[in-house]
Design an enzyme around this catalytic site. Sequence first.
Site, short mmCIF file in Angstrom:
data_model
loop_
_atom_site.label_atom_id
_atom_site.label_comp_id
_atom_site.label_asym_id
_atom_site.label_seq_id
_atom_site.Cartn_x
_atom_site.Cartn_y
_atom_site.Cartn_z
N ALA A 102 -8.01 24.69 -51.42
CA ALA A 102 -6.33 23.03 -51.03
C ALA A 102 -7.69 22.31 -49.95
O ALA A 102 -8.29 23.11 -48.94
CB ALA A 102 -5.29 23.79 -50.21
N ASP A 103 -7.79 21.10 -49.84
CA ASP A 103 -8.42 21.04 -49.30
C ASP A 103 -7.88 20.65 -48.07
O ASP A 103 -6.17 20.84 -47.97
CB ASP A 103 -9.36 19.53 -49.75
CG ASP A 103 -8.75 18.57 -50.89
OD1 ASP A 103 -9.13 18.04 -50.66
OD2 ASP A 103 -7.14 18.75 -50.17
N SER A 104 -8.03 19.62 -47.06
CA SER A 104 -7.13 18.66 -46.21
C SER A 104 -5.71 18.16 -46.43
O SER A 104 -5.19 18.18 -46.04
CB SER A 104 -8.09 18.04 -44.44
OG SER A 104 -9.34 17.21 -45.41
N ASP A 163 -4.97 18.33 -49.07
CA ASP A 163 -3.85 19.68 -49.37
C ASP A 163 -2.60 19.65 -48.82
O ASP A 163 -1.74 20.02 -48.70
CB ASP A 163 -4.00 20.20 -50.57
CG ASP A 163 -4.25 20.12 -51.78
OD1 ASP A 163 -5.68 20.45 -52.19
OD2 ASP A 163 -3.46 19.13 -52.67
N THR A 164 -3.33 20.02 -47.25
CA THR A 164 -3.14 20.63 -46.51
C THR A 164 -1.83 20.06 -45.92
O THR A 164 -0.22 20.17 -45.65
CB THR A 164 -3.57 21.26 -45.04
OG1 THR A 164 -5.05 21.82 -46.42
CG2 THR A 164 -2.72 21.84 -43.99
#
Lengths: 96, 139
Positions: free
Chosen positions: B92-94, B96-97
């Site tokens: 996950a990238d930011s 996605d977070t």
Amino acid sequence: MTAAPAAPSRAEILSLLRSLLRVSAKFSDYNIREYTRRRTIDGFRQNRTLSDPSSVANAFADGKSELEIAKRQAVVYSLYAPKVKSIIELYSKSGV
Amino acid sequence: MASIAGMQICLLAGPRSIHQRSGTSINHGLKTSVSFWRTIAPRLQPVLPQLRIACAAKPETVEKVSAIVRKQLALPDDSAVTGESSFSALGADSLDTVEIVMGLEEAFNISVEEESAQNISTVQEAADLIEKLVEKQKA
């Protein structure tokens, strides 16, 4: 307005994303709600790879103005919300 | 509050009742009751160098969080998502977070503030934060 806008920090960008997602959840109309959510996520993903600070700043400013529009529209839509919810929403909630 | 009052009864009754107390206060986490007991009666168990006040989240909460994470990151159902898996390790990238946190807010009907949301990095942290917010809401 010739001064170059300052490039937003990572935290500011994520905060803008969060605000947009929060405001999209406020819409009473199912279609608009889903659209705003989808559009913000797609828009942020598309601009993910921007590295030039001025284009990042432009994209950020665009996002901010969209946020203002969405906030106003959420209020307006809630004033004229129909009493009957959209069928898609009812069905998706009941899992049919 | 009720669990702390329960601690005092536990002291009078003796060390054997710690197990029953732990059973009733399971929602507040075993770690709280055991650590408190250790500071009161160190002769029974070795004193820990650090006192963990944090309460562990329920397994169902961790399960729910894992399901939302899986759906967001489009992982297959049998992929290993435990409490210790970090979002970045799962791919996950930011963005996605942030989406995961919004999904958790919606699923658990809570509201996470900016600072807390930025510090979440593992599934366990998310579950703990959720538990804390749900407790606060119920109070």
